[in-house]
Design an enzyme around this catalytic site. Structure first.
Site, mmCIF file in Angstrom:
data_model
loop_
_atom_site.group_PDB
_atom_site.id
_atom_site.type_symbol
_atom_site.label_atom_id
_atom_site.label_comp_id
_atom_site.label_asym_id
_atom_site.label_seq_id
_atom_site.Cartn_x
_atom_site.Cartn_y
_atom_site.Cartn_z
ATOM 1 N N SER A 265 0.832 -1.202 0.000
ATOM 2 C CA SER A 265 0.000 0.000 0.000
ATOM 3 C C SER A 265 0.868 1.253 0.000
ATOM 4 O O SER A 265 2.055 1.211 0.308
ATOM 5 C CB SER A 265 -0.930 0.002 1.218
ATOM 6 O OG SER A 265 -0.409 0.832 2.220
ATOM 7 N N LYS A 266 0.224 2.362 -0.330
ATOM 8 C CA LYS A 266 0.922 3.648 -0.416
ATOM 9 C C LYS A 266 1.555 4.037 0.901
ATOM 10 O O LYS A 266 2.483 4.826 0.932
ATOM 11 C CB LYS A 266 -0.077 4.742 -0.817
ATOM 12 C CG LYS A 266 -0.284 4.812 -2.297
ATOM 13 C CD LYS A 266 -1.084 6.036 -2.660
ATOM 14 C CE LYS A 266 -1.326 6.002 -4.162
ATOM 15 N NZ LYS A 266 -2.280 6.928 -4.645
ATOM 16 N N ARG A 267 0.990 3.459 1.973
ATOM 17 C CA ARG A 267 1.464 3.767 3.321
ATOM 18 C C ARG A 267 2.991 3.636 3.418
ATOM 19 O O ARG A 267 3.649 4.426 4.037
ATOM 20 C CB ARG A 267 0.769 2.770 4.244
ATOM 21 C CG ARG A 267 1.021 2.810 5.682
ATOM 22 C CD ARG A 267 0.307 1.618 6.319
ATOM 23 N NE ARG A 267 0.587 0.383 5.593
ATOM 24 C CZ ARG A 267 -0.290 -0.588 5.381
ATOM 25 N NH1 ARG A 267 -1.509 -0.496 5.848
ATOM 26 N NH2 ARG A 267 0.038 -1.674 4.715
ATOM 27 N N ASP A 268 3.548 2.609 2.771
ATOM 28 C CA ASP A 268 4.996 2.465 2.930
ATOM 29 C C ASP A 268 5.795 2.747 1.662
ATOM 30 O O ASP A 268 6.854 2.212 1.456
ATOM 31 C CB ASP A 268 5.354 1.099 3.520
ATOM 32 C CG ASP A 268 4.549 -0.028 2.929
ATOM 33 O OD1 ASP A 268 4.174 -0.919 3.661
ATOM 34 O OD2 ASP A 268 4.288 0.010 1.707
ATOM 35 N N GLY A 269 5.237 3.583 0.821
ATOM 36 C CA GLY A 269 6.021 4.015 -0.334
ATOM 37 C C GLY A 269 5.264 3.897 -1.635
ATOM 38 O O GLY A 269 4.081 3.565 -1.650
#
Ligand code: GLU
Length: 500
Positions: A265-269
């Site tokens: 997910s975008k959460r980690d990049g």
């Protein structure tokens, strides 16, 4: 080896995700490897999630990755979406009449029937099944409603959908990655193949019907897609059987997870191809990295796209989840940079800059780009070059001085660094302006003052960049130019209170 006709069939909801890029890549490779055909189809039957600009984005990202397709949707130079090939149109929203005709055929053959429940009624039925701890199975009516019944229901304001009458048999899928996957008959239910016409625009198919009809009509004989579709594939098998279509081969690709084992997910990049492009990655590195998300032969890890097209078979695709290791991708990129020639790098660097307006480096000045590439040799992504050299292209009075660097390099020892600057300024005003000449000047100055090179180069570096990090001092000043070098030295002396 049979020629495979494969396809990438994205639903346009935004930029191309790395998972989608892997699906596209594997389909591309299977077609290339077998001398077959690779097709791009746009699955835009979900109008609620549709984003028209996404079509051009997907096309652009595929082109950037160099995954060329033989047939399908394309974008012409004016930005218009067009179709290329004999089986078009290649956008599902333009094929409604084709789907409606197949639905009619199934209705007439008694293999499909009308159903009139509202969403709320269906939810209630599902809840009741849950309360009984049963899998929800749509209760097939004894007698299928007639066309007249459908008209009547429509006139009464009820939604009129069409469901497939699913045979009461287990369905087994032969998947090249997951092996034999059987869905027991007790888990299957008559599912919707045509949605209710809500606004009088004509009935839309569900994803399942459109997908199956298109694959058959477009001659697709091999389906490679993400594992998330595996649980739904039984629907496609029964639909194909009902419509008399041939079964294609299947290969579902394992999930791609982050390093903690969670959904990527975008959460980690970054998760979109476009973001990696904007971050200064090379497409060949991304392609190489993505190829290994679920595919491997022996220990080999480095491949060009052509090498992949030679080596790729589904034998190398495993069932275990793939890990999206960002450090590994960065290392791949550094290797790809080291392997690429200067022409390749300068074109890719210009592309990167065109997507990053805030980097003041002029994308159109090829000589400067080449100088920067040489000055930053060993860089991992183009972002590294901007981090190291971007300041050279900012206005002379705008960049900030790092207070720590000023203190350590210029102010310490009663302003010894400032003194060096003051003395070198005039020599720099009249010397030859090349990296070599500048370095000779600095070396001679250092020797005559019994100073180490660093004691001279660092004050200059801080004066012209505000930091202690930049390429070699000769290269840095050559890139900056004489006028800007002098203006920055003057600013530094003035702002620190040591000006004339
Ligand atoms: N349109 C589907 C998607 O959004 C693809 C379905 C398929 O590959 O069969 O990814």
């Amino acid at each position: 080896m049979d020629k495979l006709k494969t396809r990438f069939a994205p639903s346009p909801t935004g930029y191309l995700h790395v998972g989608g890029a892997r699906t596209a890549l594997f389909n591309y490779l299977l077609a290339r490897r077998t001398g077959g055909t690779f097709l791009l189809r746009i699955e835009d039957t979900d109008q609620a999630r549709h984003d028209e600009s996404a079509v051009a984005k997907i096309v652009d990202d595929l082109r950037w990755l160099d995954l060329d397709w033989d047939e399908g949707v394309d974008v012409d130079p004016g930005g218009g979406v067009v179709g290329r090939g004999p089986a078009g149109p290649y956008r599902q929203s333009q094929r409604l009449a084709i789907y409606q005709q197949h639905v009619r055929q199934l209705l007439e053959a008694g293999q499909a029937y009308y159903a009139f429940e509202t969403g709320e009624e269906l939810d209630a039925m599902r809840q009741q099944a849950r309360a009984r701890k049963e899998t929800f199975r749509y209760p097939r009516p004894e007698r299928f409603p007639s066309r007249a019944d459908a008209e009547e229901a429509r006139a009464a304001g009820r939604p009129v959908a069409v469901r497939l009458a699913v045979p009461d048999e287990d369905v087994t899928i032969h998947d090249d990655a997951f092996g034999e996957v059987t869905m027991p008959a007790t888990e299957l239910s008559d599912f919707i193949i045509q949605k209710a016409d809500r606004d009088g625009q004509g009935a839309w198919p569900t994803y399942h019907l459109a997908n199956v009809v298109d694959d058959a009509m477009m001659g697709v004989n091999y389906i490679c897609r993400g594992q998330e579709f595996l649980g739904q594939t039984w629907r496609h098998v029964v639909l194909r059987a009902a419509l008399g279509f041939d079964e294609p081969g299947y290969c579902h690709l394992p999930l791609i997870l982050d390093m903690e084992g969670r959904k990527l997910s975008k959460r980690d990049g970054a998760v979109e191809v476009h973001t990696f492009r904007q971050m200064g990655y090379l497409p060949e590195a991304l392609v190489n990295f993505i190829a290994l998300l679920g595919w491997k032969v022996g220990d080999r890890e480095t491949y060009t796209l052509d090498e992949l097209a030679e080596a790729f078979t589904t034998d190398g695709i495993g069932k275990s989840n793939a890990k999206f290791d960002r450090d590994k991708l960065l290392a791949f990129n550094a290797d790809a940079v080291a392997a690429a020639g200067e022409d390749r790098l300068s074109a890719a660097f210009a592309d990167y800059l065109s997507l990053n307006d805030e980097a003041a480096i002029p994308a159109g000045d090829e000589d400067t780009l080449r100088e920067l590439l040489r000055a930053c040799e060993g860089f991992r992504t183009f972002e590294d070059i901007v981090a190291k050299c971007g300041v050279l292209f900012e206005p002379d009075d705008a960049f900030a001085y790092d207070a720590k660097a000023v203190k350590k390099v210029l102010a310490r020892n009663d302003g010894a660094g400032f003194a060096v600057l003051g003395e070198l300024r005039d020599a720099l005003a009249s010397c030859d302006w090349s990296a070599g000449a500048i370095e000779t000047l600095i070396r001679e100055y250092a020797a005559s003052h019994e100073l180490g090179m660093g004691k001279v180069a660092q004050p200059l570096r801080v004066a012209v960049t505000g930091t202690t990090v930049s390429p070699g001092i000769g290269q840095t000043l050559e890139l900056l130019g004489r006028d800007k070098t002098l203006a920055r030295i003057d600013r530094c002396l003035r702002e620190a209170g040591h000006g004339a």
